[in-house]
Design a protein around this motif. Structure first.
Motif, PDB file in Angstrom:
ATOM      1  N   TYR A   1       0.838  -1.186   0.000  1.00  0.00           N
ATOM      2  CA  TYR A   1       0.000   0.000   0.000  1.00  0.00           C
ATOM      3  C   TYR A   1       0.880   1.245   0.000  1.00  0.00           C
ATOM      4  O   TYR A   1       1.965   1.260   0.593  1.00  0.00           O
ATOM      5  CB  TYR A   1      -0.871   0.056   1.256  1.00  0.00           C
ATOM      6  CG  TYR A   1      -1.927  -1.013   1.380  1.00  0.00           C
ATOM      7  CD1 TYR A   1      -2.552  -1.559   0.275  1.00  0.00           C
ATOM      8  CD2 TYR A   1      -2.320  -1.464   2.635  1.00  0.00           C
ATOM      9  CE1 TYR A   1      -3.534  -2.530   0.402  1.00  0.00           C
ATOM     10  CE2 TYR A   1      -3.300  -2.433   2.780  1.00  0.00           C
ATOM     11  CZ  TYR A   1      -3.897  -2.961   1.671  1.00  0.00           C
ATOM     12  OH  TYR A   1      -4.863  -3.916   1.802  1.00  0.00           O
TER      13      TYR A   1
ATOM     14  N   GLU B   1       0.530  -2.852   7.689  1.00  0.00           N
ATOM     15  CA  GLU B   1      -0.058  -3.319   6.432  1.00  0.00           C
ATOM     16  C   GLU B   1      -0.096  -4.842   6.367  1.00  0.00           C
ATOM     17  O   GLU B   1      -1.106  -5.445   5.981  1.00  0.00           O
ATOM     18  CB  GLU B   1       0.740  -2.771   5.256  1.00  0.00           C
ATOM     19  CG  GLU B   1       0.256  -3.266   3.912  1.00  0.00           C
ATOM     20  CD  GLU B   1       1.125  -2.797   2.762  1.00  0.00           C
ATOM     21  OE1 GLU B   1       1.152  -3.489   1.723  1.00  0.00           O
ATOM     22  OE2 GLU B   1       1.769  -1.740   2.891  1.00  0.00           O
ATOM     23  N   ASN B   2       0.997  -5.482   6.747  1.00  0.00           N
ATOM     24  CA  ASN B   2       1.045  -6.944   6.706  1.00  0.00           C
ATOM     25  C   ASN B   2      -0.007  -7.566   7.610  1.00  0.00           C
ATOM     26  O   ASN B   2      -0.650  -8.558   7.242  1.00  0.00           O
ATOM     27  CB  ASN B   2       2.436  -7.428   7.111  1.00  0.00           C
ATOM     28  CG  ASN B   2       3.499  -7.096   6.078  1.00  0.00           C
ATOM     29  OD1 ASN B   2       3.189  -6.793   4.926  1.00  0.00           O
ATOM     30  ND2 ASN B   2       4.756  -7.141   6.490  1.00  0.00           N
TER      31      ASN B   2
ATOM     32  N   LYS C   1      -3.512  -7.145   6.024  1.00  0.00           N
ATOM     33  CA  LYS C   1      -3.718  -8.089   4.925  1.00  0.00           C
ATOM     34  C   LYS C   1      -3.954  -9.500   5.457  1.00  0.00           C
ATOM     35  O   LYS C   1      -4.774 -10.248   4.910  1.00  0.00           O
ATOM     36  CB  LYS C   1      -2.519  -8.055   3.982  1.00  0.00           C
ATOM     37  CG  LYS C   1      -2.453  -6.785   3.137  1.00  0.00           C
ATOM     38  CD  LYS C   1      -1.239  -6.780   2.216  1.00  0.00           C
ATOM     39  CE  LYS C   1      -1.252  -5.570   1.288  1.00  0.00           C
ATOM     40  NZ  LYS C   1      -0.067  -5.518   0.404  1.00  0.00           N
TER      41      LYS C   1
ATOM     42  N   ASP D   1      -7.577  -9.648   6.721  1.00  0.00           N
ATOM     43  CA  ASP D   1      -8.661  -9.399   5.772  1.00  0.00           C
ATOM     44  C   ASP D   1      -9.455 -10.652   5.459  1.00  0.00           C
ATOM     45  O   ASP D   1     -10.654 -10.581   5.205  1.00  0.00           O
ATOM     46  CB  ASP D   1      -8.107  -8.796   4.477  1.00  0.00           C
ATOM     47  CG  ASP D   1      -7.869  -7.299   4.582  1.00  0.00           C
ATOM     48  OD1 ASP D   1      -8.406  -6.678   5.518  1.00  0.00           O
ATOM     49  OD2 ASP D   1      -7.141  -6.754   3.730  1.00  0.00           O
TER      50      ASP D   1
END
Length: 221
Positions: A3, A51-52, A55, A58
């Motif tokens: 991202y 971010e990791n 993800k 999600d």
């Protein structure tokens, strides 16, 4: 694909806009968090780590996805390698922000609880708290990364502790690694246990062996 900061900002606002009416406060807090995660002392606990985790989560089925995602954003907001109260201070920052939200007090405390549980991943966890288990597993997913990525992580952690001399860092890191290896469970969710556990234990044993011989210079060889 990673991202951009703008994409992370959009994700933050998507999460917080329904909860915090004050757009200025939402933007200000995102900037504060981004600055913290991108600070000069950060090498692993960065926006990339956030971010990791996002993800990883999600695809998870969560009972309170908003509380879990808020915990992700705040869980390493305070990170001083020389202090032991980072999780408590990070939780306090989350609660300070959430006081201006419409989130029920019990859910605000839930966010703080999730953050607090990252203080020691080897402690026993409630087996039926699936949101917590997904959150903790996402936080530790780097341990089961391919070897090259794991060694990069190990070096990044050492950089974050660069003020600690090798004479002290080596036994401290060995203790941490041995404690994780001794834990009967590294990953609590079946999917991540199957995907990552064997590689994580391999990585941890390899780093421990490196510290027991040549130290950092031997890592990844």
């Amino acid at each position: 694909m990673a991202y951009s900061e703008n994409e992370l900002a959009a994700r933050w606002h998507q999460l917080t806009a329904p909860l915090v009416p004050d757009a200025g406060l939402r933007e200000s807090r995102f900037r504060t968090l981004a600055a913290a995660y991108q600070g000069p002392t950060r090498h692993y606990h960065t926006l990339q780590h956030i971010e990791n985790m996002l993800k990883r989560l999600d695809g998870a089925t969560l009972q309170d996805a908003a509380a879990v995602e808020l915990a992700v954003w705040f869980h390493d907001a305070v990170y001083n390698a020389l202090k032991s109260d980072n999780e408590a201070r990070s939780a306090a920052l989350a609660l300070d922000f959430l006081r201006a939200s419409t989130l029920a007090p019990v859910r605000q405390q839930r966010v703080a609880f999730l953050i607090a549980r990252t203080h020691d991943h080897t402690q026993p966890q409630p087996p039926d708290d699936f949101d917590l288990l997904h959150f903790l597993d996402a936080d530790l997913s780097i341990l089961g990364a391919p070897a090259a990525d794991y060694w990069a992580y190990a070096r990044q952690v050492r950089q974050e502790y660069r003020l600690v001399p090798e004479l002290l860092y080596r036994p401290g890191r060995r203790k941490v690694l041995a404690k994780m290896l001794a834990a009967p469970v590294l990953y609590h969710t079946p999917a991540l246990r199957q995907e990552l556990d064997a590689q994580a234990r391999h990585n941890l044993r390899a780093e421990l062996a490196a510290w027991e011989s040549g130290g950092l210079v031997q890592m990844g060889k």
